[in-house]
Design a protein around this motif. Sequence first.
Motif, PDB file in Angstrom:
ATOM      1  N   GLY A  29       0.823  -1.193   0.000  1.00 49.79           N
ATOM      2  CA  GLY A  29       0.000   0.000   0.000  1.00 49.79           C
ATOM      3  C   GLY A  29       0.861   1.247   0.000  1.00 49.79           C
ATOM      4  N   PHE A  30       0.193   2.378   0.038  1.00 44.33           N
ATOM      5  CA  PHE A  30       0.925   3.642  -0.009  1.00 44.33           C
ATOM      6  C   PHE A  30       0.170   4.709   0.747  1.00 44.33           C
ATOM      7  CE2 PHE A  30      -2.062   3.751  -3.423  1.00 44.33           C
ATOM      8  CZ  PHE A  30      -2.369   5.075  -3.651  1.00 44.33           C
ATOM      9  N   ASN A  31       0.893   5.739   1.141  1.00 44.32           N
ATOM     10  CA  ASN A  31       0.332   6.884   1.848  1.00 44.32           C
ATOM     11  C   ASN A  31       0.074   7.975   0.818  1.00 44.32           C
ATOM     12  OD1 ASN A  31      -0.092   9.247   3.259  1.00 44.32           O
ATOM     13  ND2 ASN A  31       1.519   8.877   4.755  1.00 44.32           N
ATOM     14  N   GLY A  32      -1.176   8.197   0.473  1.00 41.95           N
ATOM     15  CA  GLY A  32      -1.543   9.154  -0.563  1.00 41.95           C
ATOM     16  C   GLY A  32      -1.111  10.589  -0.297  1.00 41.95           C
ATOM     17  N   ALA A  33      -0.793  10.919   0.934  1.00 45.56           N
ATOM     18  CA  ALA A  33      -0.351  12.276   1.254  1.00 45.56           C
ATOM     19  C   ALA A  33       1.065  12.535   0.752  1.00 45.56           C
ATOM     20  CB  ALA A  33      -0.428  12.517   2.752  1.00 45.56           C
ATOM     21  N   VAL A  34       1.888  11.501   0.722  1.00 41.44           N
ATOM     22  CA  VAL A  34       3.288  11.687   0.339  1.00 41.44           C
ATOM     23  C   VAL A  34       3.741  10.742  -0.773  1.00 41.44           C
ATOM     24  CG1 VAL A  34       4.016  12.665   2.552  1.00 41.44           C
ATOM     25  CG2 VAL A  34       4.073  10.182   2.212  1.00 41.44           C
ATOM     26  N   GLU A  35       2.843   9.858  -1.198  1.00 42.60           N
ATOM     27  CA  GLU A  35       3.184   8.883  -2.231  1.00 42.60           C
ATOM     28  C   GLU A  35       2.081   8.829  -3.281  1.00 42.60           C
ATOM     29  OE1 GLU A  35       5.647   5.602   0.360  1.00 42.60           O
ATOM     30  OE2 GLU A  35       3.460   5.490   0.429  1.00 42.60           O
ATOM     31  N   LEU A  37       0.590   6.214  -6.611  1.00 46.22           N
ATOM     32  CA  LEU A  37       0.613   4.957  -7.344  1.00 46.22           C
ATOM     33  C   LEU A  37       0.095   5.228  -8.749  1.00 46.22           C
ATOM     34  CD1 LEU A  37       0.943   1.857  -7.473  1.00 46.22           C
ATOM     35  CD2 LEU A  37      -1.392   1.690  -6.557  1.00 46.22           C
ATOM     36  N   ILE A  38       0.948   4.990  -9.750  1.00 48.22           N
ATOM     37  CA  ILE A  38       0.563   5.265 -11.134  1.00 48.22           C
ATOM     38  C   ILE A  38       0.505   3.966 -11.927  1.00 48.22           C
ATOM     39  CG2 ILE A  38       1.158   6.462 -13.275  1.00 48.22           C
ATOM     40  CD1 ILE A  38       2.580   8.568 -11.604  1.00 48.22           C
ATOM     41  N   ASP A  39      -0.638   3.742 -12.541  1.00 44.02           N
ATOM     42  CA  ASP A  39      -0.857   2.624 -13.451  1.00 44.02           C
ATOM     43  C   ASP A  39      -0.602   3.166 -14.853  1.00 44.02           C
ATOM     44  OD1 ASP A  39      -2.112   0.837 -15.295  1.00 44.02           O
ATOM     45  OD2 ASP A  39      -3.432   0.103 -13.707  1.00 44.02           O
ATOM     46  N   ASP A  52      -6.362  -0.442  -5.971  1.00 41.24           N
ATOM     47  CA  ASP A  52      -7.087   0.668  -5.338  1.00 41.24           C
ATOM     48  C   ASP A  52      -6.178   1.874  -5.102  1.00 41.24           C
ATOM     49  OD1 ASP A  52      -9.498  -0.669  -5.250  1.00 41.24           O
ATOM     50  OD2 ASP A  52      -9.209  -1.386  -3.202  1.00 41.24           O
ATOM     51  N   GLY A  53      -6.667   3.037  -5.491  1.00 43.37           N
ATOM     52  CA  GLY A  53      -5.946   4.283  -5.296  1.00 43.37           C
ATOM     53  C   GLY A  53      -5.029   4.668  -6.437  1.00 43.37           C
ATOM     54  N   ALA A  54      -4.890   3.794  -7.429  1.00 43.55           N
ATOM     55  CA  ALA A  54      -3.998   4.083  -8.555  1.00 43.55           C
ATOM     56  C   ALA A  54      -4.580   5.164  -9.463  1.00 43.55           C
ATOM     57  CB  ALA A  54      -3.744   2.815  -9.373  1.00 43.55           C
ATOM     58  N   VAL A  55      -3.681   5.945 -10.042  1.00 41.79           N
ATOM     59  CA  VAL A  55      -4.020   6.944 -11.043  1.00 41.79           C
ATOM     60  C   VAL A  55      -3.552   6.396 -12.385  1.00 41.79           C
ATOM     61  CG1 VAL A  55      -3.547   9.295 -11.846  1.00 41.79           C
ATOM     62  CG2 VAL A  55      -3.723   8.820  -9.391  1.00 41.79           C
ATOM     63  N   ASN A  56      -4.415   6.457 -13.383  1.00 39.84           N
ATOM     64  CA  ASN A  56      -4.060   5.931 -14.704  1.00 39.84           C
ATOM     65  C   ASN A  56      -3.454   7.040 -15.568  1.00 39.84           C
ATOM     66  OD1 ASN A  56      -5.785   4.895 -17.668  1.00 39.84           O
ATOM     67  ND2 ASN A  56      -3.968   3.963 -16.834  1.00 39.84           N
ATOM     68  N   TYR A  78       5.149   5.053  -7.131  1.00 37.40           N
ATOM     69  CA  TYR A  78       5.170   3.647  -7.515  1.00 37.40           C
ATOM     70  C   TYR A  78       4.533   3.553  -8.894  1.00 37.40           C
ATOM     71  CZ  TYR A  78       5.898   2.741  -2.536  1.00 37.40           C
ATOM     72  OH  TYR A  78       6.402   2.720  -1.259  1.00 37.40           O
ATOM     73  N   VAL A  79       5.158   2.806  -9.801  1.00 33.98           N
ATOM     74  CA  VAL A  79       4.593   2.611 -11.135  1.00 33.98           C
ATOM     75  C   VAL A  79       4.433   1.121 -11.412  1.00 33.98           C
ATOM     76  CG1 VAL A  79       5.404   4.781 -12.163  1.00 33.98           C
ATOM     77  CG2 VAL A  79       6.884   2.787 -12.232  1.00 33.98           C
ATOM     78  N   TYR A  80       3.331   0.798 -12.090  1.00 37.57           N
ATOM     79  CA  TYR A  80       3.122  -0.584 -12.516  1.00 37.57           C
ATOM     80  C   TYR A  80       2.383  -0.601 -13.843  1.00 37.57           C
ATOM     81  CZ  TYR A  80      -1.832  -0.538 -11.091  1.00 37.57           C
ATOM     82  OH  TYR A  80      -3.171  -0.253 -10.986  1.00 37.57           O
ATOM     83  N   CYS A  81       2.504  -1.721 -14.536  1.00 37.98           N
ATOM     84  CA  CYS A  81       1.785  -1.927 -15.797  1.00 37.98           C
ATOM     85  C   CYS A  81       1.238  -3.347 -15.781  1.00 37.98           C
ATOM     86  CB  CYS A  81       2.687  -1.658 -17.001  1.00 37.98           C
ATOM     87  SG  CYS A  81       4.123  -2.750 -17.115  1.00 37.98           S
ATOM     88  N   LYS A  82       1.139  -3.978 -16.924  1.00 32.77           N
ATOM     89  CA  LYS A  82       0.599  -5.335 -17.000  1.00 32.77           C
ATOM     90  C   LYS A  82       1.590  -6.362 -16.453  1.00 32.77           C
ATOM     91  CE  LYS A  82      -1.440  -8.587 -20.320  1.00 32.77           C
ATOM     92  NZ  LYS A  82      -2.428  -9.105 -19.413  1.00 32.77           N
TER      93      LYS A  82
END
Length: 115
Positions: A29-35, A37-39, A52-56, A78-82
């Motif tokens: 998981g991540f802290n949305g205030a300082v982190e 998550l990008i899809d 959950d919480g990822a931005v595309n 944090y970045v992730y893809c397929k």
Amino acid sequence: MKILLIFMLLSTQFVIGQIESKHISEFTGFNGAVELLIDVRTPAEFDAGYIDGAVNIDWLSEQFNQKMVHIDRNKKIYVYCKKGGRSLKSQERLAELGFKNVVNLEGGYDAFSKE
């Protein structure tokens, strides 16, 4: 010409030196205030399922760099893809754009959804 080549090689090593990766199974998981998550998958892939919480922000989009301009460069990203290929490329691009703390989540959404 040699000086330019040496500069380019050193710059590449600097960018590569900033790359941090961890397997997506280690992501808790991540802290949305300082982190953030990008899809980086396409919108169609994102709509089929995401963390959950990822931005595309689609890596394949011509607006990728423009969309990143509005993101705080001091946040941990944090970045992730397929599977991990596009996220690795986007991680390298983000480092080139001045982001200091970008983590590639290896294995991508495919590995995450199997957990």
